[in-house]
Design an enzyme around this catalytic site. Structure first.
Site, PDB file in Angstrom:
ATOM      1  N   SER A 237      -7.379   2.433   4.882  1.00 47.87           N
ATOM      2  CA  SER A 237      -6.846   1.493   3.894  1.00 47.87           C
ATOM      3  C   SER A 237      -7.093   0.070   4.379  1.00 47.87           C
ATOM      4  O   SER A 237      -7.397  -0.164   5.547  1.00 47.87           O
ATOM      5  CB  SER A 237      -5.341   1.708   3.746  1.00 47.87           C
ATOM      6  OG  SER A 237      -4.723   1.393   4.978  1.00 47.87           O
ATOM      7  N   LYS A 238      -6.937  -0.848   3.455  1.00 47.41           N
ATOM      8  CA  LYS A 238      -7.168  -2.256   3.769  1.00 47.41           C
ATOM      9  C   LYS A 238      -6.260  -2.704   4.936  1.00 47.41           C
ATOM     10  O   LYS A 238      -6.679  -3.403   5.843  1.00 47.41           O
ATOM     11  CB  LYS A 238      -6.887  -3.076   2.510  1.00 47.41           C
ATOM     12  CG  LYS A 238      -7.312  -4.496   2.622  1.00 47.41           C
ATOM     13  CD  LYS A 238      -8.269  -4.892   1.515  1.00 47.41           C
ATOM     14  CE  LYS A 238      -8.669  -6.334   1.727  1.00 47.41           C
ATOM     15  NZ  LYS A 238     -10.024  -6.645   1.540  1.00 47.41           N
ATOM     16  N   ARG A 239      -5.058  -2.234   4.880  1.00 45.82           N
ATOM     17  CA  ARG A 239      -4.073  -2.611   5.901  1.00 45.82           C
ATOM     18  C   ARG A 239      -4.514  -2.136   7.297  1.00 45.82           C
ATOM     19  O   ARG A 239      -4.230  -2.746   8.307  1.00 45.82           O
ATOM     20  CB  ARG A 239      -2.728  -1.972   5.532  1.00 45.82           C
ATOM     21  CG  ARG A 239      -1.571  -2.320   6.425  1.00 45.82           C
ATOM     22  CD  ARG A 239      -0.290  -1.899   5.754  1.00 45.82           C
ATOM     23  NE  ARG A 239      -0.235  -0.453   5.559  1.00 45.82           N
ATOM     24  CZ  ARG A 239       0.359   0.381   6.388  1.00 45.82           C
ATOM     25  NH1 ARG A 239       0.943  -0.081   7.479  1.00 45.82           N
ATOM     26  NH2 ARG A 239       0.389   1.664   6.141  1.00 45.82           N
ATOM     27  N   HIS A 240      -5.227  -1.032   7.332  1.00 45.63           N
ATOM     28  CA  HIS A 240      -5.642  -0.454   8.605  1.00 45.63           C
ATOM     29  C   HIS A 240      -7.067  -0.810   9.008  1.00 45.63           C
ATOM     30  O   HIS A 240      -7.659  -0.167   9.848  1.00 45.63           O
ATOM     31  CB  HIS A 240      -5.495   1.073   8.562  1.00 45.63           C
ATOM     32  CG  HIS A 240      -4.073   1.509   8.659  1.00 45.63           C
ATOM     33  ND1 HIS A 240      -3.573   2.544   7.916  1.00 45.63           N
ATOM     34  CD2 HIS A 240      -3.052   1.041   9.396  1.00 45.63           C
ATOM     35  CE1 HIS A 240      -2.286   2.688   8.202  1.00 45.63           C
ATOM     36  NE2 HIS A 240      -1.952   1.791   9.089  1.00 45.63           N
TER      37      HIS A 240
END
Ligand code: GLU
Length: 460
Positions: A237-240
């Site tokens: 994901s973008k966060r990761h």
């Protein structure tokens, strides 16, 4: 045999780290064998392809240090070449015109589905010998039985029964080739020997092999690299970390760090973690690519970036930090950077962070901001220490050793704990209670500036 690899991005977005990693693998493989690395822009999807994305992808390739050989290829300019191959297939009886409409093909699929079979085109026009005509597509006449077998560089032996596939479309009714047709023609024309790409394309490979076979041309070696997962082993994901290369650049990562990090994500060479580019070129021969997906680890990327930042030669660091200072509204002087950077390079995790940390040196005494902790340390006791040390510094000849000596002898003779001297001094000098050693800060600021800041702190 000369090894020729290629990277073939679609310009429908910026270069993503997954694509970046594929590009690095392809580049390394070519460089290791002294071959060629080619770049092809797959821009046949005219609606989604944008010039700004092509520009951005090229800029990211350059930033990563991935230079390509020969001219850049744009698929959108090669329709005639693809068509000449489609014609060849029609002439040799390996392809045929089909007039079935989209709705008709969908209905055939539905019938297959209802029978519990794989949804596919039923070959209705296969033996009809239709000529070219309005709205007709060209389909490949695939074998009726047999297996397509290939040895993937990453995944090993792969076998697919032809019954899993159907007579795929090679040219659409509008005259444009399909993705699989264009890729085969390009890879062949470009002399590509190794097709290394993400494993989201592994299902296209048997189809492409059928086209190679129908054309009677030699197959390249295929390698499909698994996708990058998040730390939770779910889709990244973008966060990761699922971000574009350009975002990492904007964050102040160093390209060597990102290259080193991405290569190790899915490839290993003993226990070695840190590789110079030369070492990578020497070690990377396409073997040891991991067939199971690797998980993205932001901490490790940060760690590698700090390592590379710390080891960046001063002159390079000066060049690198300038645009990040500019973003903060500062045009830094080189001489000042040369004094300040060495004491901060090993303390920062990226260039943005480094620019923030050295920012106080580029403000003048009157506009220096103090954080809360710094202000608190400038209480009566803190000011008292500054007042005592000021005349000693005024007298000192301004070398690093002298300044250090001056502070130490004051601490020793006064009997005050070092922290009670160091903290208010740092606060007065850079507006932050923590940081590098006090004498290094004073020296980097230079005598007039350091003294001005200490004097100003007494007035707060
Ligand atoms: N253009 C395709 C993509 O961006 C790559 C095709 C290939 O490597 O064969 O996913």
């Amino acid at each position: 045999m000369k090894v020729i690899t290629r990277f073939a991005p679609s310009p429908t977005g910026h270069l993503h780290i997954g694509g970046g990693r594929t590009a690095i693998f392809c580049w390394l493989l070519a460089r290791h064998f002294g071959g060629e690395f080619r770049l092809r822009i797959e821009d046949t999807d005219t609606e989604r392809s944008k010039q700004e994305y092509t520009d951005s992808i090229l800029a990211s390739m350059k930033w990563l240090g991935l230079d390509w050989d020969d001219e850049l290829i744009y698929q959108s300019q090669r329709e005639d070449i693809y068509n000449s191959y489609v014609e060849k297939l029609i002439e040799t009886g390996h392809a045929y015109y089909c007039e079935c409409t989209v709705e008709e093909v969908e209905a055939m699929r539905e019938v297959a589905r209802a029978k519990g079979e794989k949804p596919r085109y039923n070959g209705r026009c296969r033996e009809r010998n239709l000529d070219d005509g309005e709205g007709r597509v060209v389909r490949l006449k695939i074998p009726t039985e047999g297996k397509i077998i290939f040895n993937d560089m990453v995944k090993g032996h792969i076998a697919v029964d032809v019954n899993e596939l159907d007579d795929m479309v090679l040219r659409r009714a509008d005259g444009m080739p399909t993705y699989n047709m264009a890729v085969v023609v390009d890879d062949h024309e470009m002399g590509v020997t190794h097709v290394v790409r993400g494993d989201d394309h592994v299902s296209n490979t048997p189809k492409q092999i059928l086209i190679y076979q129908a054309l009677g041309i030699e197959l390249p070696t295929f390698g499909h690299v698994p996708m990058i997962l998040g730390p939770d082993r779910q889709k990244l994901s973008k966060r990761h970390g699922a971000r574009a290369v350009i975002e990492y650049e904007e964050d102040g990562l160093l390209p060597q760090a990102l290259v080193n990090y991405l290569v190790r994500l899915g490839w290993s060479h003993g226990d070695q973690e840190i590789f110079s580019l030369q070492e990578l070129v020497k070690a990377f021969d396409g073997s040891s690519l991991n067939s199971s997906p690797a998980a993205f680890d932001t901490d490790k990327l940060q760690w590698l970036n700090s390592y590379y930042l710390k080891n960046t030669p001063l002159n390079d660091a000066i060049q690198l930090i300038a645009p990040f200072m500019q973003k903060l509204g500062i045009t830094p002087q080189t001489e000042k950077l040369a004094l300040v950077l060495p004491i901060y390079q090993e303390r920062a995790s990226n260039l943005n962070d480094l620019a923030q940390q050295i920012l106080p040196y580029f403000k003048d005494a009157s506009s220096l901001e103090m954080d809360e902790k710094a202000l608190k340390s400038l209480d009566d006791q803190g000011k008292e220490q500054i007042k005592n040390i000021l005349p000693l510094l005024q007298e000192a000849e301004f070398t690093l050793e002298n300044i250090e000596q001056c502070i130490h002898s004051y601490v020793e003779s006064s009997g005050v704990k070092f922290k009670l001297v160091g903290t208010p001094l740092r606060s007065a000098l850079i507006g932050i209670a923590g940081g590098p050693s006090v004498h290094a800060i004073i020296y980097a600021l230079g005598k007039p500036e350091a003294l001005a800041r200490l004097e100003r702190a007494l007035t707060l």
